[in-house]
Scaffold this motif. Sequence first.
Motif, PDB file in Angstrom:
ATOM      1  N   ASP A  62       0.831  -1.195   0.000  1.00 53.08           N
ATOM      2  CA  ASP A  62       0.000   0.000   0.000  1.00 53.08           C
ATOM      3  C   ASP A  62       0.872   1.254   0.000  1.00 53.08           C
ATOM      4  O   ASP A  62       1.891   1.321   0.669  1.00 53.08           O
ATOM      5  N   VAL A  63       0.407   2.257  -0.749  1.00 52.43           N
ATOM      6  CA  VAL A  63       1.067   3.563  -0.734  1.00 52.43           C
ATOM      7  C   VAL A  63       0.460   4.377   0.395  1.00 52.43           C
ATOM      8  O   VAL A  63      -0.770   4.440   0.532  1.00 52.43           O
ATOM      9  N   LEU A  64       1.280   4.959   1.224  1.00 46.95           N
ATOM     10  CA  LEU A  64       0.787   5.788   2.323  1.00 46.95           C
ATOM     11  C   LEU A  64       0.351   7.144   1.770  1.00 46.95           C
ATOM     12  O   LEU A  64       1.113   7.829   1.095  1.00 46.95           O
ATOM     13  N   LYS A  65      -0.900   7.514   2.032  1.00 43.98           N
ATOM     14  CA  LYS A  65      -1.435   8.789   1.539  1.00 43.98           C
ATOM     15  C   LYS A  65      -0.973   9.956   2.412  1.00 43.98           C
ATOM     16  O   LYS A  65      -0.448  10.932   1.930  1.00 43.98           O
ATOM     17  N   GLU A  66      -1.220   9.850   3.698  1.00 42.26           N
ATOM     18  CA  GLU A  66      -0.785  10.870   4.651  1.00 42.26           C
ATOM     19  C   GLU A  66       0.466  10.369   5.351  1.00 42.26           C
ATOM     20  O   GLU A  66       0.418   9.361   6.052  1.00 42.26           O
ATOM     21  N   ILE A  67       1.546  11.059   5.179  1.00 39.72           N
ATOM     22  CA  ILE A  67       2.818  10.629   5.750  1.00 39.72           C
ATOM     23  C   ILE A  67       3.099  11.467   6.982  1.00 39.72           C
ATOM     24  O   ILE A  67       3.128  12.690   6.919  1.00 39.72           O
ATOM     25  N   GLY A  68       3.279  10.800   8.100  1.00 39.03           N
ATOM     26  CA  GLY A  68       3.597  11.471   9.346  1.00 39.03           C
ATOM     27  C   GLY A  68       5.064  11.310   9.693  1.00 39.03           C
ATOM     28  O   GLY A  68       5.827  10.629   8.999  1.00 39.03           O
ATOM     29  N   TYR A  69       5.453  11.944  10.774  1.00 36.49           N
ATOM     30  CA  TYR A  69       6.859  11.869  11.184  1.00 36.49           C
ATOM     31  C   TYR A  69       7.250  10.468  11.631  1.00 36.49           C
ATOM     32  O   TYR A  69       8.389  10.056  11.448  1.00 36.49           O
ATOM     33  N   GLY A  70       6.327   9.736  12.205  1.00 32.43           N
ATOM     34  CA  GLY A  70       6.628   8.376  12.632  1.00 32.43           C
ATOM     35  C   GLY A  70       6.922   7.441  11.469  1.00 32.43           C
ATOM     36  O   GLY A  70       7.687   6.484  11.603  1.00 32.43           O
ATOM     37  N   ASP A  71       6.313   7.706  10.311  1.00 34.42           N
ATOM     38  CA  ASP A  71       6.567   6.880   9.127  1.00 34.42           C
ATOM     39  C   ASP A  71       7.943   7.147   8.525  1.00 34.42           C
ATOM     40  O   ASP A  71       8.473   6.322   7.785  1.00 34.42           O
ATOM     41  N   LEU A  72       8.511   8.291   8.824  1.00 32.91           N
ATOM     42  CA  LEU A  72       9.746   8.709   8.171  1.00 32.91           C
ATOM     43  C   LEU A  72      11.023   8.397   8.930  1.00 32.91           C
ATOM     44  O   LEU A  72      12.108   8.666   8.429  1.00 32.91           O
ATOM     45  N   VAL A  73      10.931   7.839  10.115  1.00 29.99           N
ATOM     46  CA  VAL A  73      12.131   7.658  10.941  1.00 29.99           C
ATOM     47  C   VAL A  73      13.131   6.731  10.271  1.00 29.99           C
ATOM     48  O   VAL A  73      14.310   7.066  10.116  1.00 29.99           O
ATOM     49  N   LYS A  74      12.689   5.556   9.827  1.00 30.06           N
ATOM     50  CA  LYS A  74      13.608   4.615   9.182  1.00 30.06           C
ATOM     51  C   LYS A  74      14.103   5.146   7.837  1.00 30.06           C
ATOM     52  O   LYS A  74      15.267   4.977   7.486  1.00 30.06           O
ATOM     53  N   VAL A  75      13.215   5.764   7.091  1.00 22.89           N
ATOM     54  CA  VAL A  75      13.607   6.334   5.802  1.00 22.89           C
ATOM     55  C   VAL A  75      14.609   7.461   6.009  1.00 22.89           C
ATOM     56  O   VAL A  75      15.602   7.569   5.285  1.00 22.89           O
ATOM     57  N   TRP A  76      14.364   8.295   7.013  1.00 22.49           N
ATOM     58  CA  TRP A  76      15.270   9.408   7.276  1.00 22.49           C
ATOM     59  C   TRP A  76      16.646   8.913   7.696  1.00 22.49           C
ATOM     60  O   TRP A  76      17.659   9.481   7.301  1.00 22.49           O
ATOM     61  N   ARG A  77      16.686   7.855   8.493  1.00 22.89           N
ATOM     62  CA  ARG A  77      17.982   7.294   8.904  1.00 22.89           C
ATOM     63  C   ARG A  77      18.775   6.824   7.696  1.00 22.89           C
ATOM     64  O   ARG A  77      19.972   7.102   7.571  1.00 22.89           O
ATOM     65  N   LYS A  78      18.133   6.121   6.778  1.00 19.97           N
ATOM     66  CA  LYS A  78      18.824   5.658   5.576  1.00 19.97           C
ATOM     67  C   LYS A  78      19.238   6.837   4.698  1.00 19.97           C
ATOM     68  O   LYS A  78      20.333   6.857   4.139  1.00 19.97           O
ATOM     69  N   TRP A  79      18.355   7.818   4.568  1.00 18.35           N
ATOM     70  CA  TRP A  79      18.670   9.001   3.765  1.00 18.35           C
ATOM     71  C   TRP A  79      19.812   9.781   4.393  1.00 18.35           C
ATOM     72  O   TRP A  79      20.704  10.262   3.708  1.00 18.35           O
ATOM     73  N   PHE A  80      19.807   9.916   5.706  1.00 20.74           N
ATOM     74  CA  PHE A  80      20.859  10.664   6.405  1.00 20.74           C
ATOM     75  C   PHE A  80      22.212   9.969   6.272  1.00 20.74           C
ATOM     76  O   PHE A  80      23.234  10.624   6.036  1.00 20.74           O
ATOM     77  N   MET A  81      22.235   8.646   6.391  1.00 23.41           N
ATOM     78  CA  MET A  81      23.492   7.923   6.203  1.00 23.41           C
ATOM     79  C   MET A  81      23.982   8.030   4.762  1.00 23.41           C
ATOM     80  O   MET A  81      25.188   8.162   4.512  1.00 23.41           O
ATOM     81  N   LEU A  82      23.059   8.011   3.819  1.00 25.03           N
ATOM     82  CA  LEU A  82      23.433   8.213   2.422  1.00 25.03           C
ATOM     83  C   LEU A  82      24.005   9.609   2.211  1.00 25.03           C
ATOM     84  O   LEU A  82      25.008   9.785   1.497  1.00 25.03           O
ATOM     85  N   MET A  83      23.403  10.599   2.856  1.00 25.60           N
ATOM     86  CA  MET A  83      23.921  11.971   2.763  1.00 25.60           C
ATOM     87  C   MET A  83      25.322  12.065   3.371  1.00 25.60           C
ATOM     88  O   MET A  83      26.192  12.743   2.828  1.00 25.60           O
ATOM     89  N   ILE A  84      25.557  11.383   4.486  1.00 27.21           N
ATOM     90  CA  ILE A  84      26.878  11.411   5.114  1.00 27.21           C
ATOM     91  C   ILE A  84      27.918  10.809   4.179  1.00 27.21           C
ATOM     92  O   ILE A  84      29.004  11.370   3.994  1.00 27.21           O
ATOM     93  N   TRP A  85      27.599   9.683   3.554  1.00 26.67           N
ATOM     94  CA  TRP A  85      28.533   9.059   2.631  1.00 26.67           C
ATOM     95  C   TRP A  85      28.783   9.942   1.406  1.00 26.67           C
ATOM     96  O   TRP A  85      29.913  10.045   0.922  1.00 26.67           O
ATOM     97  N   LEU A  86      27.727  10.573   0.893  1.00 24.77           N
ATOM     98  CA  LEU A  86      27.907  11.435  -0.277  1.00 24.77           C
ATOM     99  C   LEU A  86      28.705  12.693   0.064  1.00 24.77           C
ATOM    100  O   LEU A  86      29.549  13.124  -0.728  1.00 24.77           O
ATOM    101  N   VAL A  87      28.458  13.283   1.221  1.00 21.45           N
ATOM    102  CA  VAL A  87      29.239  14.453   1.629  1.00 21.45           C
ATOM    103  C   VAL A  87      30.695  14.063   1.841  1.00 21.45           C
ATOM    104  O   VAL A  87      31.611  14.788   1.436  1.00 21.45           O
ATOM    105  N   GLY A  88      30.929  12.909   2.427  1.00 22.57           N
ATOM    106  CA  GLY A  88      32.302  12.435   2.601  1.00 22.57           C
ATOM    107  C   GLY A  88      32.990  12.195   1.269  1.00 22.57           C
ATOM    108  O   GLY A  88      34.175  12.531   1.094  1.00 22.57           O
ATOM    109  N   SER A  89      32.257  11.626   0.309  1.00 25.98           N
ATOM    110  CA  SER A  89      32.835  11.409  -1.024  1.00 25.98           C
ATOM    111  C   SER A  89      33.147  12.729  -1.711  1.00 25.98           C
ATOM    112  O   SER A  89      34.201  12.871  -2.349  1.00 25.98           O
TER     113      SER A  89
END
Length: 139
Positions: free
Chosen positions: A58-85
């Motif tokens: 299912d696609v989430l229609k209304e996205i809250g902050y609780g839905d984004l915690v795991k996604v944000w962690r992966k995105w943040f680690m990706l940002m750290i690796w890209l900034v380091g590169s």
Amino acid sequence: MRPLNSEVILALQNLFKFWFPISWSLALLIALFRALKYIFNTKIYGYELKLYSCDLKDVLKEIGYGDLVKVWRKWFMLMIWLVGSLMILALFFTYIFTSFHSVFSWFSIYWLFTFILVSGYFSFMIMSHRCKRVKIVKC
């Protein structure tokens, strides 16, 4: 309240110099987290990011902050690796093409924000491959 003499002003400046980078860094993390919710809830230039539920059905229609915690962690680690590169690439180019031989002679907060912006641009392209719950969809 004590009158503002040179000792009080010096103490206030020292407090500001100590706490400003810490509060600025925390504010940047909070702003990145809040911006991710905004990016998921808006269409940008004919594209949008879709967040799927945990079972990927299912696609989430209304996205809250609780839905984004795991996604944000992966995105943040990706940002750290890209900034380091980008930092390593910048070091390589400045060492070869300029007379700078140290990071601290040219690196500033403005370069850091530039690296964050550039890596943020590329991270949304890579994020759909890193995080299975996120898909880029053309509107």
